[in-house]
Write a protein that holds these residues in place. Structure first.
Motif, PDB file in Angstrom:
ATOM      1  N   SER A 225      43.363  44.439  43.887  1.00 56.81           N
ATOM      2  CA  SER A 225      41.854  43.918  43.670  1.00 56.81           C
ATOM      3  C   SER A 225      40.948  44.798  44.709  1.00 56.81           C
ATOM      4  CB  SER A 225      41.892  42.443  44.347  1.00 56.81           C
ATOM      5  OG  SER A 225      40.879  41.920  44.379  1.00 56.81           O
TER       6      SER A 225
ATOM      7  N   GLY B  20      41.615  48.128  45.733  1.00 58.00           N
ATOM      8  CA  GLY B  20      41.567  49.372  45.336  1.00 58.00           C
ATOM      9  C   GLY B  20      42.285  50.170  46.597  1.00 58.00           C
ATOM     10  N   GLY B  21      42.858  51.185  46.113  1.00 56.99           N
ATOM     11  CA  GLY B  21      43.612  52.313  46.938  1.00 56.99           C
ATOM     12  C   GLY B  21      44.967  52.083  47.023  1.00 56.99           C
TER      13      GLY B  21
END
Length: 199
Positions: free
Chosen positions: A89, A91-92
């Motif tokens: 959700s 990112g990363g």
């Protein structure tokens, strides 16, 4: 005077045509109704991060897909499921999970994301969260950085007078801290569920 059969037939036809012509004074047919445009149901606007993002709540977290459809991640959800969903959700990569063995509730595992959200797990289950940066909020708009006055206009705020950690409050199912007890003091952090505060 006797009318020939052919003439009588012609006169009858003429009379019939005249009557039909008189009957043409009907009202014009009403235009076919056009289908109405579809009406969209109006509802409360969601915070920006709730469209294809994440919202915090007192019972855990809530993930929203690109269309705004919610998926709850309540406390007791398996640790791996929560970490994977939140990482996707926000990112990363998924954060490193560390263990604090000195928490009052026993050993607790923590996963901290770059947006200031820290998730707490115990026995491989989601148990709590803390947030100390702006950017995420509850669906009704409670967030880090808002003033005490703004929070009080949104929810009933109760100060924890015996707190040894500062200007600690509860607002429904969310708790947190103000920078001070002043009316314009901002929320500096929030939490729900299991924490590892040393009081």
């Amino acid at each position: 005077m006797r009318i020939a059969p052919r003439t009588a037939l012609a006169l009858a036809l003429a009379a019939l045509v005249a009557v039909a012509a008189c009957d043409r004074s009907q009202a014009p047919a009403a235009a076919a109704p056009t289908p109405a445009d579809p009406v969209r149901a109006e509802g409360p606007a969601l915070p920006a991060q709730s469209i294809g993002g994440l919202a915090i709540e007192g019972e855990g977290l809530r993930i929203f897909d690109a269309a705004g459809a919610p998926r709850a991640l309540p406390f007791e959800t398996p640790q791996a499921t929560v970490i994977a969903a939140v990482a996707a959700s926000v990112g990363g990569a998924a954060p490193e999970v560390i263990t604090n063995s000195e928490c009052g509730a026993g050993p607790v595992q923590f996963a901290r994301f770059a947006n200031g959200l820290q998730l707490a797990f115990q026995d491989s289950k989601f148990a709590g969260w803390t947030l100390d940066q702006e950017g995420l909020s509850t669906v009704d708009g409670v967030e880090v950085g808002m003033s005490r006055a703004a929070l009080s206009a949104n929810r009933t705020v109760e100060m924890q007078e015996d707190s040894t950690l500062g200007a600690e409050f509860s607002a429904g199912d969310i708790s947190g801290f103000f920078a001070s007890t002043a009316a314009d003091s901002p929320v500096t952090s929030m939490y729900a569920g299991l924490t590892c505060f040393f009081r």
